[in-house]
Design an enzyme around this catalytic site. Sequence first.
Site, PDB file in Angstrom:
ATOM      1  N   ILE A  26     -51.200 -13.198  29.826  1.00 35.97           N
ATOM      2  CA  ILE A  26     -51.535 -12.068  28.952  1.00 35.97           C
ATOM      3  C   ILE A  26     -50.282 -11.478  28.295  1.00 35.97           C
ATOM      4  O   ILE A  26     -50.382 -10.814  27.252  1.00 35.97           O
ATOM      5  CB  ILE A  26     -52.302 -10.985  29.771  1.00 35.97           C
ATOM      6  CG1 ILE A  26     -53.150 -10.121  28.868  1.00 35.97           C
ATOM      7  CG2 ILE A  26     -51.372 -10.159  30.628  1.00 35.97           C
ATOM      8  CD1 ILE A  26     -54.179  -9.278  29.614  1.00 35.97           C
ATOM      9  N   ASN A  83     -42.736 -17.475  41.302  1.00 34.16           N
ATOM     10  CA  ASN A  83     -42.065 -16.270  41.778  1.00 34.16           C
ATOM     11  C   ASN A  83     -42.613 -15.917  43.160  1.00 34.16           C
ATOM     12  O   ASN A  83     -43.824 -15.928  43.361  1.00 34.16           O
ATOM     13  CB  ASN A  83     -42.299 -15.109  40.801  1.00 34.16           C
ATOM     14  CG  ASN A  83     -41.682 -15.378  39.441  1.00 34.16           C
ATOM     15  OD1 ASN A  83     -40.627 -16.002  39.346  1.00 34.16           O
ATOM     16  ND2 ASN A  83     -42.332 -14.919  38.384  1.00 34.16           N
ATOM     17  N   GLY A  85     -39.682 -11.589  41.711  1.00 36.99           N
ATOM     18  CA  GLY A  85     -40.413 -11.091  40.547  1.00 36.99           C
ATOM     19  C   GLY A  85     -41.916 -11.272  40.633  1.00 36.99           C
ATOM     20  O   GLY A  85     -42.614 -11.156  39.626  1.00 36.99           O
ATOM     21  N   HIS A 144     -49.373 -18.640  41.913  1.00 37.59           N
ATOM     22  CA  HIS A 144     -49.573 -19.152  40.551  1.00 37.59           C
ATOM     23  C   HIS A 144     -48.285 -19.817  40.105  1.00 37.59           C
ATOM     24  O   HIS A 144     -47.191 -19.366  40.419  1.00 37.59           O
ATOM     25  CB  HIS A 144     -49.987 -18.039  39.591  1.00 37.59           C
ATOM     26  CG  HIS A 144     -49.156 -16.809  39.686  1.00 37.59           C
ATOM     27  ND1 HIS A 144     -49.284 -15.903  40.718  1.00 37.59           N
ATOM     28  CD2 HIS A 144     -48.147 -16.347  38.910  1.00 37.59           C
ATOM     29  CE1 HIS A 144     -48.422 -14.926  40.553  1.00 37.59           C
ATOM     30  NE2 HIS A 144     -47.704 -15.176  39.471  1.00 37.59           N
TER      31      HIS A 144
HETATM   32  P1  AMP Z   1     -45.742 -12.990  38.641  1.00 41.46           P
HETATM   33  O1  AMP Z   1     -44.881 -11.859  38.117  1.00 41.46           O
HETATM   34  O2  AMP Z   1     -44.997 -14.253  38.907  1.00 41.46           O
HETATM   35  O3  AMP Z   1     -46.573 -12.510  39.807  1.00 41.46           O
HETATM   36  O4  AMP Z   1     -46.724 -13.359  37.457  1.00 41.46           O
HETATM   37  C1  AMP Z   1     -47.886 -12.673  37.165  1.00 41.46           C
HETATM   38  C2  AMP Z   1     -48.217 -12.993  35.737  1.00 41.46           C
HETATM   39  O5  AMP Z   1     -49.564 -12.648  35.516  1.00 41.46           O
HETATM   40  C3  AMP Z   1     -47.383 -12.212  34.717  1.00 41.46           C
HETATM   41  O6  AMP Z   1     -46.686 -13.134  33.891  1.00 41.46           O
HETATM   42  C4  AMP Z   1     -48.418 -11.419  33.959  1.00 41.46           C
HETATM   43  O7  AMP Z   1     -48.121 -11.271  32.587  1.00 41.46           O
HETATM   44  C5  AMP Z   1     -49.682 -12.223  34.188  1.00 41.46           C
HETATM   45  N1  AMP Z   1     -50.922 -11.485  34.083  1.00 41.46           N
HETATM   46  C6  AMP Z   1     -51.208 -10.265  34.592  1.00 41.46           C
HETATM   47  N2  AMP Z   1     -52.477  -9.921  34.303  1.00 41.46           N
HETATM   48  C7  AMP Z   1     -53.009 -10.957  33.606  1.00 41.46           C
HETATM   49  C8  AMP Z   1     -54.289 -11.202  33.023  1.00 41.46           C
HETATM   50  N3  AMP Z   1     -55.293 -10.314  33.110  1.00 41.46           N
HETATM   51  N4  AMP Z   1     -54.479 -12.364  32.357  1.00 41.46           N
HETATM   52  C9  AMP Z   1     -53.475 -13.273  32.263  1.00 41.46           C
HETATM   53  N5  AMP Z   1     -52.252 -13.104  32.803  1.00 41.46           N
HETATM   54  C10 AMP Z   1     -52.020 -11.953  33.455  1.00 41.46           C
END
Ligand code: AMP
Length: 113
Positions: A30, A86, A92, A99
């Site tokens: 997102i 991460n 982070g 993921h």
């Molecule tokens: P992390 O910081 O490695 O936990 O990554 C989490 C990721 O999820 C970040 O890059 C966010 O931008 C992404 N994210 C959070 N909410 C959503 C959402 N609703 N749809 C898609 N990506 C998301």
Amino acid sequence: MKTLFQKIIDREIPAKIAHEDEKCIAIHDINPQAPVHVLVIPKNPIARIAMASVDDQAVLGHLLLTAGALAKKLGLEQSGFRVVINNGRDGGETVPHLHVHVLGGRPLAWPPG
Ligand code: AMP
């Protein structure tokens, strides 16, 4: 309590889906940090890589193979790309559901900030 990504898997929250199979879903981030930024997410919600066990070996391999295949599908094979996981505060991590980030479409600096 379902994680944010579990809600996306269960179609309770919308997302732009890049791939789905029986073991994982891949969505476009997102808040993309590169022209291509997708997240490959296991349907079985392992919290983070440090919490994975030997029972998760097959799904972990599947996530990496899917990340590579998606990078190719999204046109990154020639230019290159980065695969990132991460873990925890200093890593982070913001969503406690494992993921794999796939980033590409621009040169990525190393070392990361
Ligand atoms: P992390 O910081 O490695 O936990 O990554 C989490 C990721 O999820 C970040 O890059 C966010 O931008 C992404 N994210 C959070 N909410 C959503 C959402 N609703 N749809 C898609 N990506 C998301």
